[in-house]
Design an enzyme around this catalytic site. Structure first.
Site, PDB file in Angstrom:
ATOM      1  N   SER A  56       0.810  -1.218   0.000  1.00 39.81           N
ATOM      2  CA  SER A  56       0.000   0.000   0.000  1.00 39.81           C
ATOM      3  C   SER A  56       0.844   1.269   0.000  1.00 39.81           C
ATOM      4  CB  SER A  56      -0.936   0.007   1.210  1.00 39.81           C
ATOM      5  OG  SER A  56      -1.915  -0.998   1.085  1.00 39.81           O
TER       6      SER A  56
ATOM      7  N   HIS B 165      -4.011  -1.786  -5.129  1.00 40.92           N
ATOM      8  CA  HIS B 165      -3.696  -3.179  -5.474  1.00 40.92           C
ATOM      9  C   HIS B 165      -4.914  -4.006  -5.144  1.00 40.92           C
ATOM     10  CE1 HIS B 165      -3.501  -3.870  -1.177  1.00 40.92           C
ATOM     11  NE2 HIS B 165      -2.705  -2.812  -1.082  1.00 40.92           N
TER      12      HIS B 165
END
Length: 429
Positions: A79, A300
């Site tokens: 992240s 993602h």
């Protein structure tokens, strides 16, 4: 002829202006790969009609984005690197907070907005110094340096001002510590502080705002009174940020990712419902504020979420539509219960089979993780959901946009182009 030319010139000029948003609201569905938005379509579908109804995600989808980080970290991002790509247009290593592979700070779109007179804010369901909000608002070589990142929100100035005018999310343990009380410091500097989401409706919109509602991340959406909280945070942030010079707001549905890491289909759909209601409000906001650009994407995908598993061609989300609490909360309640099966049936919203009753009754009163796994497995089997990992995957993620400049996000793009496009729309050459 002169009249036609004038009208044409006016139309061209208006079109140019329309491509330059006054406000930008960047939304990140952390971990939200394409399976999540597809699953939400079926989860929210009215099964009494022959058609599968379109969702807000279907209405706003414009393209897909790759997610890979800098080569040093391979093809699967975390992240922090994902947020840095989305915020700065720079690929970096996993764990990096708005620094490049040489650990040098890189300019973010939020900082650019602040430097050019816009107000800035973050509204997230994680702690406000977590990877994604930090990737827009701080610079650090490691996402794990939570205290340093929190300190930087106060200590580091942008354009002689605090980095953020509005901060909403979790994070008590990082902002009120034995060595430093950042809450007191922000309050002394003129920020209004609230620690209860219900109190947001009474805040002074003329003041900068700090709202912290949990030690770390907020409770699951399914465990909130109205099964949502992100829309409330977003609406409050927008009201506080609105001004003549515009604003940049980072919104994150942080816990889609956490549900994916936990392989928890019930929590995942609860978080997607929370995000969907937020996006519906933002869709309507752009309709009434056509100078606002909203962009949503993911950093993602998480969990290898599979709609249909075990070579069985079905997925049955109705079994997670009536949950009265998150699977984690249900598991904790079952650990304390004497008559576990009746309670489980009530909290899950359906009648258990004999095999399911046996599994529930065997839940240990001591092992929280085993209890949670039992509930999750029951829901996976009921819905026929599959998972391939407890981590991230490298698949491309969907991109959604509405408002002036939204055409720039169409098609297949690199995640860095999200930041590049926003920089361009905000006036950076």
């Amino acid at each position: 002829m002169k009249f036609v030319s004038t009208v044409l010139l006016s139309t061209i000029c208006m079109g140019a202006i329309a491509q330059e948003p006054k406000n930008v609201i960047m939304v990140v569905g952390d971990g939200m790969g394409p399976a999540y938005t597809t699953a939400y379509r079926y989860f929210s579908d009215d099964r009494n009609t022959p058609e599968v109804e379109r969702t807000v995600f279907d209405r706003l989808m414009v393209g897909m984005a790759s997610t890979y980080p800098a080569p040093v970290s391979g093809y699967v991002t975390d992240s922090a690197a994902g947020a840095t790509a989305l915020s700065s247009g720079i690929k970096t290593y996993n764990g990096a907070i708005a620094v490049d592979v040489d650990k040098e700070p890189v300019k973010t779109v939020l900082e650019w907005a602040k430097e050019h007179g816009m107000k800035t804010g973050v509204a997230v369901t994680s702690q406000i110094n977590h990877a994604t909000p930090a990737g827009y608002s701080a610079h650090n070589e490691s996402r794990k340096n939570y205290n340093e990142i929190a300190d930087s929100y106060f200590d580091r100035k942008v354009a002689n001002d605090f980095v953020l005018d509005v901060m909403l999310g979790g994070g008590w343990q990082y902002f009120k510590r034995d060595d430093r009380n950042l809450i007191a410091e922000f309050t002394a500097a003129g920020y209004e502080y609230v620690d209860n989401i219900a109190a947001l409706k009474d805040t002074d919109e003329t003041k900068p705002l700090l709202g912290l509602f949990a030690d770390q991340g907020l409770n699951w959406a399914l465990d909130m009174p109205d099964k949502q909280r992100l829309q409330t945070l977003t609406e409050t942030a927008v009201k506080h940020l609105e001004n003549d010079k515009g604003f940049f707001l980072l919104v994150e549905a942080s816990q889609v990712d956490w549900a994916g890491h936990s392989n928890d289909v019930g929590a995942a759909m609860g978080e997607m419902q929370d995000l969907a209601s937020t996006m519906t409000w933002l869709e309507e906001y752009v309709d009434t504020h056509p100078d606002t650009l909203v962009v949503l994407t993911a950093d993602h995908s998480t969990g290898g979420f599979t709609i249909g598993a075990n070579t069985v061609y079905k997925w049955e989300p109705q079994w997670v539509q009536n949950l009265k609490a998150s699977p984690f909360s249900i598991a904790k309640q079952l650990m304390k219960a004497k008559d576990k099966a009746p309670l489980a049936s009530d909290l899950l919203g359906f009648t258990l089979t004999g095999e399911e009753k046996s599994a529930i009754e065997s839940i240990d009163t001591e092992d929280e993780e085993v209890a949670y796994q039992t509930v999750k497995t029951l829901l996976d089997l009921r819905t026929n959901t599959g998972w391939t990992t407890g981590g991230h995957t490298g698949v491309d993620v969907p991109v959604f946009a509405k408002g002036p400049g939204s055409d720039k996000f169409r098609g297949s793009i690199n995640n860095t182009q999200v930041a590049d496009n926003i920089f361009t729309l905000l006036g950076r050459e």
